[in-house]
Enzyme design. Structure first.
Site, short mmCIF file in Angstrom:
data_model
loop_
_atom_site.label_atom_id
_atom_site.label_comp_id
_atom_site.label_asym_id
_atom_site.label_seq_id
_atom_site.Cartn_x
_atom_site.Cartn_y
_atom_site.Cartn_z
N ASP A 75 75.35 39.69 67.67
CA ASP A 75 75.70 38.61 66.75
C ASP A 75 77.19 38.61 66.41
OD1 ASP A 75 73.12 37.71 66.72
OD2 ASP A 75 72.61 38.57 64.76
N GLY A 76 77.76 39.80 66.24
CA GLY A 76 79.18 39.90 65.91
C GLY A 76 80.05 39.30 67.00
N ASN A 144 78.53 31.66 60.01
CA ASN A 144 77.63 32.29 59.04
C ASN A 144 77.99 31.94 57.61
OD1 ASN A 144 75.73 33.56 60.60
ND2 ASN A 144 76.47 35.63 60.23
N GLU A 145 79.19 32.36 57.19
CA GLU A 145 79.54 32.17 55.79
C GLU A 145 81.03 32.33 55.52
OE1 GLU A 145 79.54 36.08 56.75
OE2 GLU A 145 77.50 35.50 56.20
N ASP A 174 81.25 39.81 41.88
CA ASP A 174 81.99 40.57 42.90
C ASP A 174 82.44 39.67 44.03
OD1 ASP A 174 81.50 42.77 41.38
OD2 ASP A 174 80.16 43.76 42.80
N THR A 185 70.50 34.70 57.11
CA THR A 185 69.91 36.00 57.42
C THR A 185 70.98 37.10 57.43
OG1 THR A 185 70.14 35.52 59.79
CG2 THR A 185 68.01 35.06 58.76
N TYR A 187 74.89 38.09 55.27
CA TYR A 187 75.37 38.64 54.01
C TYR A 187 74.63 38.02 52.82
CZ TYR A 187 78.84 40.30 50.56
OH TYR A 187 79.47 40.90 49.50
#
Length: 284
Positions: A75-76, A144-145, A174, A185, A187
């Site tokens: 995935d990375g 992703n985000e 935080d 799915t 972080y």
């Protein structure tokens, strides 16, 4: 379906330092009559020199010249190339040499099944991306985000969140996560967020360790929503916005951060139709 003439291969050398895994993938595609495009920096690797139909090119050509991009790693690896693939429109097929593999189509032990690509036996899943601008800076994208947080951990960030012209709320946490269904799915899930079916578009907002409990819930918004973050500050620390855990931009207290659905999308290839929910329940 148009016949493929060139398959680009983007590999993660950390996961495949000897390129032995890459070799196995190419051999499993023995029925492919076209060219394999690989980064020219691997041109002297002994595990590739005896293979036919390999053309070594500059890395940017992998995204502009191929009909399909094989991402070998996990995935990375896909996250690292998603925005560039979206720019050129080349679809990504992932093989997982890592751990989880939500966005990959095959596990390493299933490499022989990759021959189905040559026969056109696959499906394409179109995934939304998020777009972000800090102040007057250039747009950058995330599959992703985006996470707004102090550059160094263990500090609290304060910010105000607006949807359109309306102020939604103030946050002390935080960090603040803006995620796609694909990223639900990742972080966001680790921070207590919901898993969202990736067959439709939404934008999730999740505070990380919110000071106020009411602000800690995972909120799901229409994909048409345009978010503006104002007054992001962390006393004694630099605030940044980070795309997919990789590219970072510094956010000054007087700068606005705008986040929305991107105009471009990325296409992921799978050998059979599936959702991230199916993979989620199988993996966990």
């Amino acid at each position: 379906m148009q016949k493929m003439k060139k398959i680009s291969i983007f590999l993660n050398p950390v996961k495949d330092p000897s390129l032995q895994r890459c070799r196995k993938v190419i051999l499993a595609l023995s029925d492919f009559e076209g060219e394999f495009l690989l980064d020219e920096k691997f041109s002297r690797e002994k595990n590739l020199t005896d293979l036919k139909n390999i053309v070594f090119v500059k890395e940017e050509a992998l995204f502009s010249k191929g009909d399909m991009l094989l991402a070998l790693g996990g995935d990375g690896t896909i996250l690292s190339i998603a925005s560039r693939a979206a720019e050129t429109g080349i679809p990504i097929f992932g093989i997982n040499f890592g751990n989880v593999g939500f966005m990959t189509s095959l596990e390493e032990k299933e490499v022989k099944k990759i021959s189905a690509l040559v026969r056109g036996e696959y499906t394409v899943s179109s995934r939304m991306l998020l777009s972000c601008r800090v102040g007057e800076g250039e747009e950058f994208l995330a599959l992703n985000e985006f996470v707004i947080a102090p550059e160094k951990g263990f500090h609290m960030v304060e910010l105000s969140l607006y949807t359109g012209r309306k102020k939604l709320c103030d946050f002390r946490a935080d960090g603040l996560i803006f995620n796609t269904p694909t990223g639900s799915t990742g972080y966001a899930f680790s921070a207590g967020g919901a898993v969202i079916d990736d067959s439709f578009d939404t934008i999730g907002v999740k505070a990380v360790s919110s000071y106020l409990l009411i602000n800690g819930h995972h909120m799901i918004f229409s994909p048409e929503t345009v978010f503006t973050v104002k007054g992001a500050r962390c006393y004694g620390e630099t605030v940044t916005v980070c795309a997919d855990g990789r590219e970072k931009r510094v956010v000054l207290p007087d700068e606005k951060v705008k986040i929305c659905r991107a105009k471009k999308r990325v296409n992921l290839i799978f050998l059979k139709e599936r959702s991230n929910l199916e993979v989620f329940f199988r993996k966990f």
